[in-house]
Design a protein around this motif. Sequence first.
Motif, short mmCIF file in Angstrom:
data_model
loop_
_atom_site.label_atom_id
_atom_site.label_comp_id
_atom_site.label_asym_id
_atom_site.label_seq_id
_atom_site.Cartn_x
_atom_site.Cartn_y
_atom_site.Cartn_z
N VAL A 54 70.95 29.05 64.44
CA VAL A 54 70.99 29.20 65.89
C VAL A 54 69.71 29.86 66.38
O VAL A 54 69.08 29.42 67.35
CB VAL A 54 72.21 30.03 66.32
CG1 VAL A 54 72.26 30.16 67.84
CG2 VAL A 54 73.49 29.42 65.80
N LEU A 55 69.31 30.94 65.73
CA LEU A 55 68.12 31.68 66.14
C LEU A 55 66.88 30.80 66.07
O LEU A 55 66.03 30.82 66.95
CB LEU A 55 67.95 32.92 65.26
CG LEU A 55 66.91 33.94 65.74
CD1 LEU A 55 67.26 34.46 67.11
CD2 LEU A 55 66.80 35.08 64.74
N GLU A 56 66.78 30.00 65.01
CA GLU A 56 65.63 29.13 64.85
C GLU A 56 65.59 28.08 65.95
O GLU A 56 64.52 27.75 66.48
CB GLU A 56 65.69 28.45 63.48
CG GLU A 56 64.41 27.75 63.10
CD GLU A 56 64.35 27.44 61.61
OE1 GLU A 56 64.12 26.27 61.27
OE2 GLU A 56 64.55 28.36 60.80
N LEU A 57 66.75 27.55 66.34
CA LEU A 57 66.79 26.56 67.40
C LEU A 57 66.39 27.15 68.74
O LEU A 57 65.70 26.52 69.54
CB LEU A 57 68.19 25.94 67.51
CG LEU A 57 68.56 24.91 66.45
CD1 LEU A 57 69.97 24.41 66.67
CD2 LEU A 57 67.58 23.74 66.48
N ILE A 58 66.83 28.39 69.01
CA ILE A 58 66.44 29.05 70.26
C ILE A 58 64.92 29.17 70.34
O ILE A 58 64.32 28.98 71.40
CB ILE A 58 67.10 30.43 70.38
CG1 ILE A 58 68.61 30.27 70.58
CG2 ILE A 58 66.52 31.21 71.56
CD1 ILE A 58 69.37 31.58 70.54
N HIS A 59 64.30 29.46 69.21
CA HIS A 59 62.84 29.60 69.17
C HIS A 59 62.13 28.29 69.48
O HIS A 59 61.06 28.30 70.10
CB HIS A 59 62.39 30.06 67.77
CG HIS A 59 62.45 31.53 67.56
ND1 HIS A 59 61.38 32.35 67.82
CD2 HIS A 59 63.44 32.33 67.11
CE1 HIS A 59 61.72 33.60 67.53
NE2 HIS A 59 62.96 33.61 67.10
N SER A 60 62.71 27.16 69.06
CA SER A 60 61.90 25.94 69.02
C SER A 60 62.46 24.71 69.72
O SER A 60 61.69 23.81 70.05
CB SER A 60 61.64 25.57 67.55
OG SER A 60 62.88 25.32 66.88
N THR A 61 63.75 24.63 69.96
CA THR A 61 64.33 23.37 70.38
C THR A 61 63.96 22.96 71.80
O THR A 61 63.78 23.79 72.69
CB THR A 61 65.86 23.40 70.26
OG1 THR A 61 66.39 22.10 70.59
CG2 THR A 61 66.47 24.41 71.22
N GLU A 62 63.82 21.65 71.98
CA GLU A 62 63.63 21.07 73.31
C GLU A 62 64.95 20.54 73.86
O GLU A 62 64.98 19.91 74.91
CB GLU A 62 62.61 19.92 73.23
CG GLU A 62 61.21 20.35 72.79
CD GLU A 62 60.53 21.26 73.80
OE1 GLU A 62 60.93 21.22 74.98
OE2 GLU A 62 59.61 22.01 73.40
N ILE A 63 66.03 20.80 73.12
CA ILE A 63 67.36 20.34 73.53
C ILE A 63 68.17 21.55 73.97
O ILE A 63 68.19 22.58 73.28
CB ILE A 63 68.07 19.62 72.35
CG1 ILE A 63 67.25 18.40 71.92
CG2 ILE A 63 69.48 19.19 72.76
CD1 ILE A 63 67.79 17.70 70.69
N PRO A 64 68.86 21.49 75.10
CA PRO A 64 69.68 22.62 75.55
C PRO A 64 70.76 22.97 74.53
O PRO A 64 71.24 22.11 73.78
CB PRO A 64 70.31 22.13 76.85
CG PRO A 64 69.44 21.01 77.29
CD PRO A 64 68.90 20.37 76.04
#
Length: 276
Positions: free
Chosen positions: A261-271
């Motif tokens: 989750v933390l990694e996605l918050i850092h990098s994702t372009e998807i909500p």
Amino acid sequence: MIKRILVGLGGTPFTAVATRCATELGDIHQAQLTGVTVVDTSKLDSVGPVPVGAGAYAQRMRDKKLKVTREGTEQAISLFKDHCRKNQVVCRRIRYEEGDTFEAMIGEARFNDLTIFGLRSIFEYGFVEDPDKAILKLLRQGVRPILAVAEKYRPIKTVLIALSGSMESAKSIRDFLHLNPWPGVKLRMVHFKDQKESDPFLLNKASDFCQSYGFDVKTDLVEGNPRSELMPYAQDHQVDLIVMGNSTGNIIKRSLLGDTVLELIHSTEIPLFLSQ
């Protein structure tokens, strides 16, 4: 059911997207919106080490940062009010904060159904010195569910549920189904075998649960680790939102927020729809 939505206003591109999502959901659910400014102006006094004799220059830097930040925040507030008016959504009030803005959001979130905020903007726009700690603080104090918007707006048509074997993952699904933010969306659910909580029958159970709410669900059981494989999977299937909860609890700092989750918050372009 959504009746009250809290929106973080920070004067960044994420704020414009959060505003648009909030007013659209407000229109769909006839919900009321509250805006909270999320820039702590007291933090803008810091400009780093100041050489001897450069005090006047440092003060000009402080003044400029404060001016730009306030102008950006005022533009965000104006946009928020304008969107509410155009969508005929009730704007309950705007709360201006110049202290600990996350304390303000924690206090306001108690009586709102959903908080919408550009979490990635915390990393990219220097709102706080320790972004990970700030996000953990929000979740630890019960600010959830959170819709963490991306920098660019996208309509939500296909939703990916990242299913682990944790109770938090199941809670996230329940929260999403109960709120039903975008009625009629398509659901896709993925479970990665490489997880410690992997259960080959979990997909069927979770899918049946979603179907009881009237959703058709496509499921996938995938080899691999979600930390490295979830984002490529989401991109391959062109999803517009990822629903997920915590799936790791063995690291004290991240006990409420898994590494994935933390990694996605850092990098994702998807909500992301987060409910830990």
